[in-house]
Design an enzyme around this catalytic site. Structure first.
Site, PDB file in Angstrom:
ATOM      1  CG  HIS A 142      70.022  70.034  56.326  1.00 12.59           C
ATOM      2  ND1 HIS A 142      70.537  71.154  55.820  1.00 12.59           N
ATOM      3  CD2 HIS A 142      68.695  69.933  56.432  1.00 12.59           C
ATOM      4  CE1 HIS A 142      69.682  71.730  55.471  1.00 12.59           C
ATOM      5  NE2 HIS A 142      68.447  71.366  55.793  1.00 12.59           N
ATOM      6  CB  CYS A 166      72.917  74.762  53.979  1.00  7.34           C
ATOM      7  SG  CYS A 166      72.330  73.973  55.438  1.00  7.34           S
ATOM      8  CB  CYS A 201      75.325  71.980  57.509  1.00  3.00           C
ATOM      9  SG  CYS A 201      73.402  71.093  57.663  1.00  3.00           S
ATOM     10  CD  GLU A 230      75.378  68.353  55.561  1.00  2.00           C
ATOM     11  OE1 GLU A 230      73.949  67.846  55.602  1.00  2.00           O
ATOM     12  OE2 GLU A 230      75.663  69.271  54.701  1.00  2.00           O
TER      13      GLU A 230
END
Length: 147
Positions: free
Chosen positions: A47, A77, A80, A49
């Protein structure tokens, strides 16, 4: 946040879900920027992040990123959000809420519920409209292609 949106647009052009992130140091220096890349990297944790946290930690030679601010186009999410806590990020600024999987405000309150050993300031809704429009457009096009 404008830079995070640019990273999200790049991710969309690569066929990735258009989420972008930028990590900024306490002095305002951009430490890292990235867009989602789980498809290209064959990595479910890639992701935006996570990628900026990894890059900044490597750049600084420290897994603790105290005093930093993460700008991301979509509410992180739970995975993260947990990484933000582990990295000791001081502040999160995000664009669109994620009512289905948001780990900071929408579904869970990771990092702001005082249950963990670190908390961070959270500000949502910054450039939410363009961030949300980018995601909606991406999935609309994806649905058209699958028909």
């Amino acid at each position: 946040m404008a830079l995070a949106l640019q990273e999200a647009e790049k991710a969309a052009r690569r066929g990735e879900v258009p989420i972008g992130a930028v990590l900024v140091g306490a002095d305002g220096e951009i430490l890292a920027r990235a867009g989602n890349s789980p498809i290209a990297m064959h990595d479910p944790t890639a992701h935006a992040e996570i990628l900026v946290l990894r890059a900044a930690a490597h750049k600084l030679g420290n897994y603790r990123l105290a005093g930093t601010t993460l700008y991301v186009t979509l509410e992180p999410c739970v995975m993260c959000a947990g990484a933000l806590v582990q990295a000791r990020v001081a502040r999160l600024v995000y664009g669109a809420d994620d009512p289905k999987a948001g780990g900071m405000v929408s579904c869970y309150h990771v990092g702001s519920d005082a249950l963990l050993n670190h908390s961070l300031a959270v500000e949502g809704g910054v450039l939410a409209e363009p961030a949300s429009a980018l995601l909606k457009d991406f999935f609309k096009k994806k649905r058209r292609k699958s028909c």
